[in-house]
Design a protein around this motif. Structure first.
Motif, PDB file in Angstrom:
ATOM      1  N   PHE B 296       0.858  -1.188   0.000  1.00  0.00           N
ATOM      2  CA  PHE B 296       0.000   0.000   0.000  1.00  0.00           C
ATOM      3  C   PHE B 296       0.893   1.236   0.000  1.00  0.00           C
ATOM      4  O   PHE B 296       1.842   1.299   0.773  1.00  0.00           O
ATOM      5  CB  PHE B 296      -0.846   0.081   1.284  1.00  0.00           C
ATOM      6  N   LEU B 370      -7.983  -2.075   3.760  1.00  0.00           N
ATOM      7  CA  LEU B 370      -8.263  -0.763   3.154  1.00  0.00           C
ATOM      8  C   LEU B 370      -9.439  -0.088   3.865  1.00  0.00           C
ATOM      9  O   LEU B 370      -9.415   1.124   4.114  1.00  0.00           O
ATOM     10  CB  LEU B 370      -8.544  -0.934   1.659  1.00  0.00           C
ATOM     11  N   LEU B 458      -2.023   0.292  -4.894  1.00  0.00           N
ATOM     12  CA  LEU B 458      -1.900  -1.049  -4.320  1.00  0.00           C
ATOM     13  C   LEU B 458      -1.115  -1.927  -5.296  1.00  0.00           C
ATOM     14  O   LEU B 458      -1.482  -2.024  -6.470  1.00  0.00           O
ATOM     15  CB  LEU B 458      -3.271  -1.683  -4.073  1.00  0.00           C
TER      16      LEU B 458
END
Lengths: 432, 483
Positions: B296, B370, B458
């Protein structure tokens, strides 16, 4: 003998300290340095992955994570919360032979650091639960994914242990462990490990930084003095090993270039030949005038070369790692490495090379001693491997007294081509 | 124990009309209290004021800061000049990186091999690099080798050889390193996020270490030209910072002898356009088949270096993801077990900056992580508690203390302030500003962290993460390739 062009290096590196032992066997070292308002408490336990039971690889490191999961006096994440609330922080690491915990922070946190370390040394096991174990098991498995499985070439260190050491040898498995063994660990394993190894007579405590040593003695006695010593189990010292278990291993990885790794058994840390092979590693791979850098990287045949001597309690590992340039055959690179080793085995390094090695090693020692935590850790390391914390002078001396002939002899004794194990990493989809 | 004893005696008397002689059982002494049962209080913090460097200047006006420390016989010298990778021409991303690499591969009378041998023979090490805003060279060595070190440094700066063979070799090595890096999910995520956040042609959006294409296209002529504009006539805007076992007088004398007549052109100033405004961008995906984790990288609009909002934003960032007990690490690692760690950081550059969040999440819980991350990003905008503020202030102070314990840390810290035109008291001023921040200042600073304005990248196995994301309602996805 290592010679130096720099007169500044006539100064011998020193770490002033005082040492004593509590009746329960805890080694205590006080190292005062008022230059900055900070303190370090560094606790070294002589237990590592070599002490894991069969089927429990990775357990010593998993246990290290559990040491931060709270006691009945300081439950939950209290260890970190209390420390960080005042500007402190901590960390820990586990290796084959040892587990090291350190707390770093402003000087007014010293008593709190000592209390927290003593609290978990005395009571961690009593507060262990399956929930805590499961959580840290997940974290450790993520660490394995991040550090090995998803890191380019990261699986080499996992393959190395079984390629080099025979089954049952304390170093025949990795520190991080296998997913299967990590999944199998139980709360009973945790409490048993704690009761067995996390005892004061298996630990050394270094207090370093801006503090009053008389006051520190009072606190150390107050918080650690009541923790009972326990008999440590006898450890079976494995027979020395010189031949690898596998001559060659090939693994695939999601990388663009192959990687050649050659590993040998080598001397134990601080034993005869360890310093010499460390200097051999520097001679071959440290800096842009190193022999293998010149013959491989500078010659346009490789993009990277690394050489290391990694001494441990029961033996060591010497390694050469090369990533060839695109299109350069691995065999060609390997032949050059073997050629350099053969040359060094018969022809000692030149005086100019010894001078370079001496200066590089000496400045590396000085720079290593700059951070307070490094100094604290080095004293614990000396205690663990040599039996005395006062090991810096002898450590420096073994490098200073290494002769060119001794370097050659160490190569001819330890780094024979037939004693190497080769681990080749090939890009996925490429022909091995 | 004391209160209960008299009550017991009275009851015994009441039940015994004819008292017989009684032998009192031995009373066991109560065990001494365990000192571990009482947590010690934390005493007052020891005051800490960072040192102020000694100041000087060379004949050509180049400023010099010196931090003398004779406890170890070593020094660290940093030379900064304005002009970095932002000067790479379009399609030539990597010229700056290539130039910095070749500068240490032969200079003055020494070819590449001889130069390296001389550096290492003396126990020295010299490295350097180019960031977006500026370039630097750093030298470490034994203190009595300062003079020879400066001879070598002056040759690199003023008289590099730029041999054709060395340029070719350096280009091949950088190219190989770049290609290796592109196998690292974290590196891929960072490059991709920078390009998407700033835009691919923005000076901060182009990778400082170049692109494979840009490196290949950079010619020897362009390398020499880059060096000439940034280094050869670079005295204007340059600065030296030296930390270690040296005196101000010796440093000024030795530097003056080598750099006092260093040519000086106009300082390089490259205007940096504002970052494009992002408004509900898609979530960008980089496919990395077979990855066990998803990388991330989130980039928010940040700050210019030295603006008043920097201190409260820095503290809010520490609370969010700057320490082990930060909100993000506490949730994603310690509560959920999704990751090995999370980090939030504030990158304030000369003309603009970013706030970033980075982590590596187990692939099968990418979407859940997320959701958690977005929740925390919302939550921090409502402010922080006084306890969190105190923790962040303590962490910021400790960071400074630890930076100052090494010559490279001290030298690097002050060198950055000097290069940015800040006064010698900048570190102390900044620490005072951090200590003066109240919780009420953090809320508006962190309120600027609107997730709609951020870029989310991502890097992971698309076949594993895309179905999860869609199931959780993240349908605005865009597949991209890294620069």
């Amino acid at each position: 003998m290592l010679l130096s062009v720099a007169a500044a290096f006539a100064v011998e590196p020193k770490i002033p300290f005082e040492r004593y032992e509590l009746p329960n066997g805890l080694q205590v070292v006080l190292m005062v340095d008022h230059s900055l308002p900070q303190v370090v408490v560094d606790t070294w336990y002589r237990v590592g992955s070599k002490d894991e039971a069969p089927g429990r690889s990775g357990f010593a490191h998993l246990f290290e994570h559990l040491m931060f999961m709270g006691t009945f006096r300081l439950p939950g994440s209290g260890f970190d919360q209390v420390m960080e609330a005042e500007g402190g922080w901590n960390n820990a690491w586990t290796m084959e032979d040892a587990t090291n915990y350190y707390d770093v922070g402003p000087a007014n946190l010293l008593e709190t650091f000592l209390w927290m370390e003593a609290d978990r040394m005395s009571a961690l096991g009593k507060a262990m639960t399956g929930e805590k174990l499961d959580l840290q098991r997940d974290v450790v498995r993520n660490e394995r994914r991040q550090s090995n499985e998803d890191r380019p070439y990261g699986m080499v260190e996992l393959e190395l242990t079984t390629a080099l050491f025979p089954a049952g040898h304390p170093y025949a498995h990795s520190v991080i462990g296998s997913h299967e063994d990590l999944a199998a660990a139980t709360v009973t394993d945790v409490t048993g490990f704690f009761d067995t190894w996390y005892v004061p007579n298996n630990a050394s405590l270094v207090v370093a930084g801006d503090f009053d040593p008389a006051q520190a003695r009072v606190w150390v006695e107050r918080y650690f003095g009541g923790i009972a010593r326990r008999e440590l189990p006898a450890r079976a010292v494995p027979a020395p090993v010189q031949a690898p278990q596998k001559a060659s291993v090939t693994i695939t990885d999601q990388v663009d270039f192959p990687q050649l790794n050659l590993f040998w058994h080598s001397p134990a840390k601080f034993s005869s030949g360890d310093a010499e092979l460390q200097l051999v590693a520097d001679l071959l791979g440290s800096g842009e005038s190193a022999r293998l850098y010149t013959s491989l990287v500078d010659a346009g045949l490789a993009q990277e070369v690394q050489v290391m001597q990694y001494g441990l309690e029961y033996g060591g590992v010497f390694g050469v790692t090369v990533i060839p340039m695109e299109g350069v055959p691995v065999e060609k690179v390997q032949a050059i490495v073997e050629g350099e080793l053969a040359r060094l085995a018969t022809t000692p390094p030149t005086a100019a090379e010894m001078e370079r090695l001496g200066n590089q090693h000496r400045i590396g020692t000085f720079l290593e001693l700059e951070p307070l935590q490094n100094r604290a850790e080095s004293l614990n390391r000396y205690w663990a491997y040599t039996g005395t914390v006062d090991g810096l002078a002898a450590d420096v001396a073994r490098y200073d007294s290494a002769s060119p002939v001794a370097l050659s002899s160490s190569v001819s004794r330890w780094l024979k081509p037939e004693l190497a194990t080769r681990i080749l990493v090939v890009p996925e989809g490429a022909k091995p | 124990m004391i209160r209960s004893l008299p009550i017991l005696l009275l009851s015994l008397l009441a039940c015994t009309p004819k008292p017989a002689p009684v032998v009192a059982p031995p009373v066991e002494a109560p065990p001494p209290p365990d000192p571990l049962d009482t947590r010690p209080s934390v005493g007052p913090a020891v005051p800490f004021l960072p040192p102020t460097p000694q100041v000087g200047a060379l004949a050509n006006g180049v400023p010099v800061w010196v931090l003398s420390d004779s406890t170890l016989p070593v020094f660290n010298l940093q030379l900064n000049v304005p002009g970095g990778s932002q000067l790479d021409a379009p399609g030539r991303e990597g010229t700056a990186a290539l130039t910095m690499e070749v500068m240490r591969r032969g200079a003055g009378k020494l070819d590449g091999a001889a130069f390296a041998a001389e550096v290492e023979r003396r126990g020295l090490s010299i490295d350097g690099g180019a960031g977006p805003d500026g370039s630097y060279l750093n030298v470490v060595g034994p203190s009595d080798q300062l003079g020879p070190a400066l001879d070598l440094l002056a040759d690199m700066v003023i008289r590099p050889r730029f041999d054709g063979e060395e340029i070719k070799k350096s280009r091949e090595l950088l190219d190989a390193g770049l290609q290796q890096g592109l196998s690292e999910p974290a590196y891929v995520a960072e490059r991709t996020a920078a390009s998407l956040y700033w835009g691919p042609t923005h000076p901060y959006g182009r990778p400082p270490d170049g692109t494979v294409k840009g490196l290949k296209a950079s010619t020897p002529v362009e390398v020499r030209k880059w060096h000439a504009s940034v280094w050869k006539a670079g005295a204007a805007g340059a600065s030296f910072t030296v930390a270690g076992d040296v005196t101000r007088e010796a440093v000024l004398e030795q530097l003056g002898a080598r750099f006092g007549a260093w040519a000086s052109a106009k300082p390089i100033v490259v205007p940096v356009p504002a970052a494009p405004v992002h408004d509900k961008d898609p979530i960008y995906l980089v496919d990395a088949p077979g990855s066990a984790q998803t990388g991330f990288y989130v980039a928010f609009p940040g700050l210019r270096d030295g603006v008043p909002e920097e201190a409260p934003t820095q503290l809010g960032t520490i609370v969010l993801g700057g320490t082990f007990t930060s909100r993000l690490n506490g949730l994603l690692r310690e509560k959920r077990g999704y990751t090995y760690g999370v980090r939030a950081a504030l990158y304030s550059q000369r003309q603009a900056g970013t706030l970033t969040v980075r982590t590596r999440i187990r692939a099968d819980v990418t979407a859940l992580a997320l959701v958690d991350l977005l929740g925390e990003l919302d939550s921090i905008r409502s402010g922080i508690t006084p306890a969190e503020l105190a923790k962040a202030q303590g962490a910021a102070r400790q960071d400074v203390v630890e930076a100052l314990q090494t010559r490279s840390g001290a030298g690097g810290t002050y060198a950055d302030y000097l290069a940015a035109g800040r006064p010698p008291t900048a570190l102390a001023d900044e620490l005072a500003a951090v200590n003066a921040v109240g919780v009420e200042a953090v809320t508006p600073a962190m309120g600027a962290w609107a997730k709609e304005r951020a870029v989310f990248v991502l890097v992971g196995d698309r076949t594993v993460i895309e179905p999860q994301l869609r199931e959780k309602g993240f349908t605005n996805l865009k597949l991209v390739t890294p620069p």
